[in-house]
Design a protein around this motif. Structure first.
Motif, PDB file in Angstrom:
ATOM      1  N   HIS A  32      -8.526  -6.536 -10.368  1.00  0.00           N
ATOM      2  CA  HIS A  32      -8.215  -5.626  -9.259  1.00  0.00           C
ATOM      3  C   HIS A  32      -6.890  -6.048  -8.646  1.00  0.00           C
ATOM      4  CE1 HIS A  32     -10.096  -8.840  -6.925  1.00  0.00           C
ATOM      5  NE2 HIS A  32      -9.597  -8.283  -5.822  1.00  0.00           N
TER       6      HIS A  32
ATOM      7  N   VAL B  83      -1.964  -9.756  -8.149  1.00  0.00           N
ATOM      8  CA  VAL B  83      -0.864 -10.402  -7.415  1.00  0.00           C
ATOM      9  C   VAL B  83      -0.977 -11.922  -7.533  1.00  0.00           C
ATOM     10  CG1 VAL B  83       0.120 -10.782  -5.128  1.00  0.00           C
ATOM     11  CG2 VAL B  83      -0.555  -8.493  -5.818  1.00  0.00           C
ATOM     12  N   GLN B  84      -2.202 -12.408  -7.335  1.00  0.00           N
ATOM     13  CA  GLN B  84      -2.435 -13.846  -7.445  1.00  0.00           C
ATOM     14  C   GLN B  84      -1.980 -14.370  -8.804  1.00  0.00           C
ATOM     15  OE1 GLN B  84      -3.056 -13.870  -4.065  1.00  0.00           O
ATOM     16  NE2 GLN B  84      -4.072 -15.768  -4.676  1.00  0.00           N
TER      17      GLN B  84
ATOM     18  N   GLU C 262      -8.591  -9.485   1.781  1.00  0.00           N
ATOM     19  CA  GLU C 262      -8.749 -10.646   0.883  1.00  0.00           C
ATOM     20  C   GLU C 262      -7.681 -11.697   1.161  1.00  0.00           C
ATOM     21  OE1 GLU C 262     -10.174 -10.470  -3.380  1.00  0.00           O
ATOM     22  OE2 GLU C 262      -9.781  -8.334  -3.017  1.00  0.00           O
TER      23      GLU C 262
ATOM     24  N   ILE D 257       4.521   2.048   1.277  1.00  0.00           N
ATOM     25  CA  ILE D 257       3.893   1.803  -0.027  1.00  0.00           C
ATOM     26  C   ILE D 257       3.022   3.000  -0.428  1.00  0.00           C
ATOM     27  CG2 ILE D 257       2.264   0.325  -1.279  1.00  0.00           C
ATOM     28  CD1 ILE D 257       4.656  -1.302  -0.669  1.00  0.00           C
TER      29      ILE D 257
ATOM     30  N   ALA E 253       3.866 -10.253   3.699  1.00  0.00           N
ATOM     31  CA  ALA E 253       3.917 -10.390   2.240  1.00  0.00           C
ATOM     32  C   ALA E 253       3.671  -9.049   1.548  1.00  0.00           C
ATOM     33  CB  ALA E 253       2.875 -11.407   1.772  1.00  0.00           C
ATOM     34  N   PHE E 254       2.895  -8.222   2.205  1.00  0.00           N
ATOM     35  CA  PHE E 254       2.550  -6.959   1.553  1.00  0.00           C
ATOM     36  C   PHE E 254       3.679  -5.942   1.622  1.00  0.00           C
ATOM     37  CE2 PHE E 254       0.517  -2.903   0.935  1.00  0.00           C
ATOM     38  CZ  PHE E 254      -0.361  -3.188  -0.104  1.00  0.00           C
ATOM     39  N   GLY E 255       4.361  -5.929   2.750  1.00  0.00           N
ATOM     40  CA  GLY E 255       5.369  -4.887   2.958  1.00  0.00           C
ATOM     41  C   GLY E 255       4.772  -3.758   3.783  1.00  0.00           C
TER      42      GLY E 255
ATOM     43  N   TYR F 135      -5.531  -7.296  -5.780  1.00  0.00           N
ATOM     44  CA  TYR F 135      -5.225  -8.588  -5.176  1.00  0.00           C
ATOM     45  C   TYR F 135      -5.201  -9.672  -6.235  1.00  0.00           C
ATOM     46  CZ  TYR F 135      -5.629 -12.646  -2.154  1.00  0.00           C
ATOM     47  OH  TYR F 135      -5.407 -13.850  -1.533  1.00  0.00           O
TER      48      TYR F 135
ATOM     49  N   GLN G 221       1.807 -14.483  -9.342  1.00  0.00           N
ATOM     50  CA  GLN G 221       2.476 -15.586  -8.646  1.00  0.00           C
ATOM     51  C   GLN G 221       2.155 -16.936  -9.293  1.00  0.00           C
ATOM     52  OE1 GLN G 221       1.533 -14.641  -4.602  1.00  0.00           O
ATOM     53  NE2 GLN G 221       3.296 -13.262  -4.442  1.00  0.00           N
TER      54      GLN G 221
ATOM     55  N   HIS H  61      -7.143  -5.281  -0.132  1.00  0.00           N
ATOM     56  CA  HIS H  61      -6.157  -6.304  -0.523  1.00  0.00           C
ATOM     57  C   HIS H  61      -5.769  -7.161   0.674  1.00  0.00           C
ATOM     58  CE1 HIS H  61      -2.451  -7.524  -2.915  1.00  0.00           C
ATOM     59  NE2 HIS H  61      -2.159  -7.953  -1.678  1.00  0.00           N
TER      60      HIS H  61
ATOM     61  N   GLU I  78      -8.031   0.669  -1.018  1.00  0.00           N
ATOM     62  CA  GLU I  78      -7.657  -0.413  -1.921  1.00  0.00           C
ATOM     63  C   GLU I  78      -6.701  -1.380  -1.213  1.00  0.00           C
ATOM     64  OE1 GLU I  78      -5.797   1.282  -5.298  1.00  0.00           O
ATOM     65  OE2 GLU I  78      -6.373  -0.354  -6.642  1.00  0.00           O
TER      66      GLU I  78
ATOM     67  N   GLU J 185       7.021  -8.292  -3.806  1.00  0.00           N
ATOM     68  CA  GLU J 185       6.442  -7.758  -2.580  1.00  0.00           C
ATOM     69  C   GLU J 185       5.063  -7.264  -2.977  1.00  0.00           C
ATOM     70  OE1 GLU J 185       8.245  -4.917   0.805  1.00  0.00           O
ATOM     71  OE2 GLU J 185       7.553  -3.877  -0.981  1.00  0.00           O
ATOM     72  N   GLU J 186       4.034  -7.813  -2.348  1.00  0.00           N
ATOM     73  CA  GLU J 186       2.692  -7.551  -2.835  1.00  0.00           C
ATOM     74  C   GLU J 186       2.374  -6.063  -2.898  1.00  0.00           C
ATOM     75  OE1 GLU J 186      -0.162  -9.911  -0.734  1.00  0.00           O
ATOM     76  OE2 GLU J 186       1.002 -11.748  -1.027  1.00  0.00           O
ATOM     77  N   GLY J 187       2.838  -5.363  -1.860  1.00  0.00           N
ATOM     78  CA  GLY J 187       2.550  -3.914  -1.802  1.00  0.00           C
ATOM     79  C   GLY J 187       3.101  -3.153  -2.978  1.00  0.00           C
ATOM     80  N   SER J 188       4.254  -3.610  -3.500  1.00  0.00           N
ATOM     81  CA  SER J 188       4.911  -2.833  -4.552  1.00  0.00           C
ATOM     82  C   SER J 188       4.069  -2.749  -5.813  1.00  0.00           C
ATOM     83  CB  SER J 188       6.287  -3.420  -4.880  1.00  0.00           C
ATOM     84  OG  SER J 188       6.100  -4.693  -5.465  1.00  0.00           O
TER      85      SER J 188
END
Lengths: 882, 115
Positions: B28, B33-34, A27, A56, A49-51, B30, B37, A24, A20, B47-50
């Motif tokens: 989903h 997140v979009q 994308e 995670i 940006a993801f970290g 991603y 924001q 991400h 997953e 933070e996107e991962g979080s």
């Protein structure tokens, strides 16, 4: 349960988390590239940006964490890795603990089956058993049916009282008697209220109708055990009410089948069938009155044992007094002995097995103590080795402590490892139990071995869990607590890794000394039993113990003419030099028959002991058994009554009755003494010398079993078939029921001694081996830890011998202290032991000396090897390594 | 203290936003997140991962469910959907959030008696 569901959901949810995340990132990169970024920049930006992906993912996993469960899993996995890394250690530890746990479980199982298990009857704790004990020896014996009948009608403390007499017999399934079709069973002759008093239900049919057992003419009825019913009749309930059992040539009606699981009141025998005690063809009322029976009674609700005991004892004393007066034929001595007998009321909850219990209960307790000691040694051993390993892992543990793993967490880790070890060892030990049981039971008579119920019950399970837990505590928990406590102290004190703290060295010493002490005791005890067996085997029994084959014959009673008809056929067998017969009493088998023997013309004072053992023998008895004639002559043709009345006495009787006088020609109870023979052992090799008188078999002689003794060099295996053939050809309807060599028989009488000698020796040696492994292991470790010190001292000129000597002296002190404690322990046990020994004292110097030497040699070897290795180290290399 | 930087979220805020977005349509990771924001005008720093641990928390609490599907860019992704429990939870959380905001605003409205 919730944990399990969560575990499955967690798996499902976490699976694919990485995919997953990758999707991400892809994308995001696509989107960034589309917005005009270069691929490299897009990749960098997407990651920023993801970290941190790893963190995670870890956070995702953390969501599902079940801390206690996961830690435990990790600990177990770690424990397995730890064991796999040191396979030799793991193998020694698991095997020694497994043997300890297996042996303990097996011995306890037998103790439970023979001594502790309660009868499967209604409220067994309310049952009591009445026993009579000889005043001098304490030998237990049963009551008579007359006494039972009187006790029952004259006491009021009991809700019910039953009489029981168990024995081997033969039954024939079927409606008509067929010669020779009987099959051996274990049966019980019972008072008709037997099942009512016990509260045992019937699976099919009914119990006996309670009647007055003395007066009534009882129906010819039998109750079958559930197992026998299944075995012989396939569980067919239509047989109930029909005469489908032939017993003693008469049809018996099966009135019922006892509840499944009730196998009688003898823990050492499974009973196949029960029938009323009066239900025997020849059982005239007078004979029934004198019949020996075991008496069990059920206490009335609310009556306690002391009260019941007081009443029953009082009533029994009155019954005995009446009996003593009524028996005008008794001598005063006999009367006094009878009145001096003690009447006891004991617990009856676990049934009756007097003979087997008298023979094996003490040895079983001795064995239990021995195997517990072995388990203790094994546990201490593994504990010491683990302690050594934990100390060797000090660096790892110290790092983890310093990194902030809490001490509880580390202790839990160490305990998990040790508990894991104990769990594996317990499983392996339980796998050994069937083998251990088979070995143990091989020492018991075959019927007892088959009769004992050794399936584990709740008590056995509790025992197994307790010993497994105890050994886990010894091997694991204490060392784990100790070593981490020590580590923490060292860390806080800023200690350096050289030299062990004093208290840990003391822990080793105590462990080693305990092992040595237990080992010492076991070796001494084993030695004592080995010498006891040796003494008994080498004992002069008074007759030949090598070339004698004994043949037991029955199929109904045997009379003198029948025996005389069989004898020539047996003597005609090739290799048989001579043969004789006698009742199944004496020559180390069966029971004893005693009688009052009074020298004619004398009148013994009431205090004179005049009882003697009597043995009626066939022709050529002394020749066949190689019993030496000391004076006079053996029996000759024409000596048989009623034509003549002669007797042969043994040396003890000659000495006690006639002293220096010549016994030949004197008369005892009317019989002329024609010879004196050597003393012989009668029913057991431990028999003390006793007065014996031999008489020739007369025409009226009839016995249930007859034994033929054949003097032959041939083996039982070789001569068995000819013997059976000879009896079949003799024209009688008798069969050989047992063909045994005298060596087998005398060894069977030594079952208890063999059990103790062989099993105790095995455990003694095992204990020695374990103690040596322990000593070797801890010594190696201690030496390795002191390599620097040793190297330093050698560098400044100490000789190798000095170093080895000093190291050995240090462990020597521990060994000597342990051995001393072990000897003291053995002395403390000597009263229990002395009854099991023969021909030596518990303080036998030779045995103790041998045990001490053996232990010293083994301990010295175990300590010498590591000491020598250490002193062989190159000082420069050792010092440089630091 | 600089005020121009996007603020960190307080615990639980991300979950509420995810639930609110999922209430409208299944999404989903991603895409979520979009949306966050866009909806917050980039004021909120996520933070996107979080998002992913948050989604695992929601899965564990059974407030959302997930199924594998295919994204608009033709990638195999896990598509999240709010559950009935999730809807209920969102209602209570939103009202609690508003209460809290009210409380905070009242305190802030006391004004600057800077003393």
């Amino acid at each position: 349960m919730r944990n399990l569901v969560d575990l499955l959901r967690r798996r499902h949810s976490l699976e694919g988390l990485s995919d997953e995340i990758r999707a991400h990132l892809d994308e995001k990169v696509d989107a960034l590239i589309a917005s005009g970024m270069s691929r490299a920049d897009a990749l960098r930006e997407a990651r920023r940006a993801f970290g941190h992906v790893g963190r995670i993912e870890e956070a995702g996993r953390d969501v599902w964490r079940m801390p206690a469960f996961d830690d435990a899993l990790a600990d177990v996995a770690f424990g397995f890795r730890f064991l796999r890394r040191s396979p030799t250690f793991a193998a020694v530890a698991v095997l020694s603990l497994a043997i300890g746990i297996g042996a303990n479980t097996a011995v306890f199982t037998v103790i439970d089956a023979l001594l502790l298990r309660r009868l499967p009857v209604l409220d067994p704790s309310a049952l009591v058993v009445f026993t009579r004990h000889a005043a001098d020896t304490g030998e237990p014996s049963t009551l008579t049916f007359h006494e039972y009948d009187e006790l029952r009608s004259r006491t009021s403390s009991f809700a019910g009282m039953l009489a029981y007499s168990g024995g081997d017999g033969s039954l024939q399934p079927g409606a008509t008697p067929v010669t020779g079709a009987g099959e051996p069973i274990h049966g019980g002759r019972v008072s008709s209220n037997f099942f009512d008093v016990l509260g045992v239900r019937m699976a099919v049919g009914r119990a006996f109708t309670p009647v007055n057992d003395v007066k009534a003419d009882p129906e010819r009825s039998v109750v079958l055990s559930y197992a026998y019913w299944q075995r012989r009749f396939g569980g067919d309930s239509s047989i109930v009410g029909k005469p489908v059992i032939v017993f003693r040539g008469m049809p018996f009606i099966v009135v019922g089948v006892a509840a499944r699981g009730f196998t009688g009141i003898e823990p050492d025998h499974d009973t196949d069938a029960w029938w009323p005690v009066a239900n025997v063809k020849s059982m005239a009322p007078e004979r029934l009155a004198g019949w020996n029976v075991t008496v069990l009674a059920r206490l009335k609700h609310g009556v306690d044992v002391p009260h019941a005991r007081a009443e029953a004892t009082l009533v029994h004393a009155r019954i005995a007094a009446d009996e003593a007066i009524a028996r005008t034929d008794w001598t005063d001595v006999r009367r006094r002995r009878f009145l001096a007998e003690k009447f006891t009321v004991g617990p009856g909850a676990s049934g009756i097995a007097d003979a087997t219990r008298a023979r094996f209960s003490q040895p079983l307790y001795v064995l239990m103590a021995s195997v517990l000691a072995v388990l203790l040694i094994a546990s201490a051993n593994v504990g010491a080795l683990l302690l050594a390993r934990t100390t060797a892992r000090r660096r790892e543990l110290a790092v983890r402590l310093a990194l902030g793993s809490g001490r509880p967490r580390i202790v839990r880790q160490l305990i998990t490892e040790n508990v894991l070890l104990a769990a594996i060892a317990t499983a392996a030990g339980l796998a050994l139990v069937p083998f251990a049981l088979r070995i143990l039971l091989s020492y018991a008579p075959a019927d007892v071995a088959a009769g004992l119920h050794t399936a584990p019950d709740l008590r056995t399970l509790v025992f197994i869990v307790s010993i497994a837990f105890a050994s886990a505590v010894i091997i694991g928990v204490l060392p784990a607590l100790r070593s981490t406590m020590a580590l923490e102290r060292e860390l806080t004190a800023g200690g350096h890794g050289v030299g062990a703290p004093q208290h840990r060295a003391r822990a080793y010493r105590i462990l080693i000394a305990t092992q040595v002490a237990l080992c010492m005791s076991l070796l001494v005890v084993a030695g004592l039993f080995v010498r006891t067996l040796h003494n008994l085997r080498g004992l002069d029994a008074g007759f030949d113990r090598k070339s004698l084959v004994l043949v037991t014959v029955n199929n109904g009673a045997v009379t003198a003419p029948v025996a005389r008809q069989i004898l020539p056929a047996l003597e005609a067998i090739r290799g048989v030099r001579s043969g004789t017969f006698y009742a199944n009493l004496g020559l180390l088998g069966g029971g004893t028959s005693t009688s009052d023997c009074i020298v004619d013309g004398t009148s013994p004072t009431p205090s004179d002991e005049v009882s003697c053992v009597i043995m009626q023998v066939g022709p050529r008895f002394f020749e066949t058994t190689s019993t030496r004639i000391v004076a006079g002559r053996p029996f000759a043709p024409g000596d048989e009554p009623p034509g003549a009345s002669v007797a042969i006495i043994n040396e003890t009787m000659a000495r006690q009755y006639f002293g220096a006088e010549h016994p030949l020609g004197r008369r005892i109870s009317g019989a002329e003494v024609v010879g004196v023979v050597r003393d012989t052992k009668y029913t057991s090799l431990r028999d003390p010398a006793q007065r014996m008188i031999y008489r020739p078999v007369g025409p009226g002689w009839a016995v249930a079993d007859v034994r033929f003794a054949l003097h032959t060099e041939r083996s039982v295996a070789g001569i068995g078939a000819p013997i059976r053939q000879a009896i079949a050809d003799a024209g009688v309807t008798k069969k050989a029921t047992a063909i045994e060599s005298i060596a087998e028989i005398s060894d069977a009488t030594l079952a208890r001694e063999r059990l103790l000698a062989e099993v105790a020796t095995s455990f003694g040696l095992l204990a020695l081996l374990l103690a040596c492994i322990g000593l070797y292991g801890t010594m190696s470790f201690a030496v390795a830890r002191r390599t620097n010190e040793i190297a330093l001292r050698m560098a400044i000129g100490a000789s190798r011998a000095t170093i080895v000597g000093q190291l050995m002296r240090e462990s020597g002190t521990t060994v000597v202290l342990g051995a001393g404690a072990g000897l003291i322990g053995t002395f403390a046990l000597s009263r229990l032991l002395s009854r099991l020994l023969f021909g030596l004292e518990p303080s036998d110097p030779a045995t103790i000396g041998a045990a001490v030497l053996l232990l010293a040699a083994a301990a010295a070897a175990a300590a010498y090897l590591p000491a020598r290795r250490a002193s062989g180290a190159n000082p420069v290399a050792a010092l440089r390594a630091e | 203290m600089p005020t121009s930087e996007p603020r960190d979220l307080f615990p639980g805020a991300l979950e509420i936003m995810v639930l609110r977005l999922l209430q409208r349509e299944p999404l989903h990771g991603y895409a979520l997140v979009q949306r966050i924001q866009q909806a917050s005008n980039d004021l909120l720093h996520v933070e996107e991962g979080s998002l992913y641990p948050a989604l695992q928390r929601l899965l564990k609490a059974k407030l959302v469910s997930a199924e594998w599907g295919v994204s608009s860019t033709n990638r195999r992704v896990r598509i999240y959907q709010i559950t009935r429990a999730g809807t209920k939870h969102l209602v209570t959380e939103v009202s609690r959030f508003e209460q809290m905001l009210n409380g905070v605003s009242l305190v802030l409205a006391l004004g600057g008696g800077d003393a």
